[in-house]
Motif scaffolding. Structure first.
Motif, PDB file in Angstrom:
ATOM      1  N   GLY A 189      -2.492  12.245  -4.171  1.00 35.11           N
ATOM      2  CA  GLY A 189      -1.165  11.628  -3.062  1.00 35.11           C
ATOM      3  C   GLY A 189      -1.372  11.807  -1.495  1.00 35.11           C
ATOM      4  N   PHE A 190      -0.548  11.381  -1.198  1.00 37.57           N
ATOM      5  CA  PHE A 190      -0.711  11.026   0.492  1.00 37.57           C
ATOM      6  C   PHE A 190      -0.669  12.187   1.297  1.00 37.57           C
ATOM      7  N   VAL A 191      -1.291  12.151   2.064  1.00 40.11           N
ATOM      8  CA  VAL A 191      -1.340  13.565   2.798  1.00 40.11           C
ATOM      9  C   VAL A 191      -1.180  12.968   4.692  1.00 40.11           C
ATOM     10  N   ALA A 192      -0.792  13.768   5.193  1.00 40.09           N
ATOM     11  CA  ALA A 192       0.303  13.502   6.529  1.00 40.09           C
ATOM     12  C   ALA A 192      -0.022  12.493   7.079  1.00 40.09           C
ATOM     13  N   SER A 193      -1.162  12.462   7.262  1.00 40.59           N
ATOM     14  CA  SER A 193      -2.155  11.596   8.013  1.00 40.59           C
ATOM     15  C   SER A 193      -1.316  10.234   8.251  1.00 40.59           C
ATOM     16  N   ASP A 194      -1.637  10.099   6.327  1.00 44.52           N
ATOM     17  CA  ASP A 194      -1.077   8.458   5.948  1.00 44.52           C
ATOM     18  C   ASP A 194      -0.083   7.443   6.047  1.00 44.52           C
ATOM     19  N   LEU A 198       0.580  -0.976  -0.394  1.00 39.42           N
ATOM     20  CA  LEU A 198      -0.007   0.058  -0.453  1.00 39.42           C
ATOM     21  C   LEU A 198       0.947   1.347  -0.287  1.00 39.42           C
ATOM     22  N   TRP A 199       2.196   1.330   0.639  1.00 39.32           N
ATOM     23  CA  TRP A 199       2.432   2.581   0.518  1.00 39.32           C
ATOM     24  C   TRP A 199       3.408   2.514  -0.796  1.00 39.32           C
ATOM     25  N   LEU A 253      -0.194   3.570   7.273  1.00 42.53           N
ATOM     26  CA  LEU A 253       0.422   2.709   5.544  1.00 42.53           C
ATOM     27  C   LEU A 253       0.624   1.251   6.675  1.00 42.53           C
ATOM     28  N   PRO A 254       0.468   0.102   6.031  1.00 42.07           N
ATOM     29  CA  PRO A 254       0.991  -1.000   7.046  1.00 42.07           C
ATOM     30  C   PRO A 254       2.313  -0.991   6.006  1.00 42.07           C
ATOM     31  N   GLY A 255       3.270  -1.760   6.534  1.00 42.12           N
ATOM     32  CA  GLY A 255       4.258  -2.057   6.226  1.00 42.12           C
ATOM     33  C   GLY A 255       5.694  -0.786   5.879  1.00 42.12           C
ATOM     34  N   GLU A 309       9.287   9.911   5.233  1.00 36.64           N
ATOM     35  CA  GLU A 309       8.701  11.589   5.327  1.00 36.64           C
ATOM     36  C   GLU A 309       8.482  11.701   4.529  1.00 36.64           C
ATOM     37  N   LEU A 310       7.331  13.066   4.325  1.00 35.69           N
ATOM     38  CA  LEU A 310       6.219  13.309   3.418  1.00 35.69           C
ATOM     39  C   LEU A 310       6.419  14.542   2.513  1.00 35.69           C
TER      40      LEU A 310
END
Length: 196
Positions: free
Chosen positions: A20-25, A12-13, A29-31, A37-38
């Motif tokens: 796009g990803f957000v800070a809370s992701d 998933l990551w 995110l497993p694994g 860092e984002l």
């Protein structure tokens, strides 16, 4: 195997959502590898830490713990949320003490940070010297130290946020000794890195 099947087989990551990803992701995110860092909605990772990097962190962390005021705390390798798509992980931060400093906490907010220390590594040089200082300045973090080695000598570039421009100004380059009065009194013999 089709592209869609290959994409679905990725962790998933490695599969960013359309926006796009957000800070809370980063907390869900497993694994996800350690020390992710984002930056600008994209995940960024670190190469294994070098001996120099480890020694520099130990030197600064020890000195900052000894120097900081009672209302401040030193934290290492923890992310700071600057906005929805910016969650960098500086090497060290000095934060305002917080009664809600839970042991399972995974981030701090930019407004809580007084000082950021980045130790440049080869793989992080572009982020540490270009993008991250802009992000820290935009977040209003008042002090930023950028450290690296040049010909086996530790160099620290000290920056302060200029309130008029909203950008950092370099206030000094230190190679043997780092003696400052802001954001608090600190006196670090940089040559002791060889004994760390």
């Amino acid at each position: 195997m089709t592209f869609e099947e290959g994409f679905e087989s990725l962790p998933l990551w490695l599969r960013p959502p359309p926006q796009g990803f957000v800070a809370s992701d980063l907390d869900h995110l497993p694994g996800l590898p350690m020390h992710a860092e984002l930056i600008d909605g994209s995940l960024a990772f670190f190469a294994p830490q070098t001996c120099f990097h480890s020694r520099a962190l130990a030197l600064f962390e020890t000195a900052l713990h000894a120097a900081t005021l009672p209302e401040l705390r030193v934290r290492s390798r923890i992310t700071i949320i600057l906005d929805e798509v910016q969650r960098p992980e500086p090497d060290l931060i000095v934060i305002k003490a917080d009664d809600a400093d839970h042991p399972n906490r995974t981030f701090y907010r930019g407004q809580d940070v007084v000082l950021v220390v980045e130790v440049i590594s080869q793989d992080t040089r572009p982020r540490d010297t270009k993008r991250k200082p802009l992000l820290y300045a935009e977040a209003g973090i008042p002090h930023f130290w950028l450290t690296e080695t040049q010909t086996d000598q530790l160099i620290v570039r000290v920056h302060e946020l200029d309130s008029a421009t909203g950008a950092y100004t370099c206030t000094g380059v230190h190679s043997d000794r780092l003696k400052l009065t802001v954001p608090f009194d600190v006196d670090i013999d940089l040559t002791t890195i060889d004994r760390m």
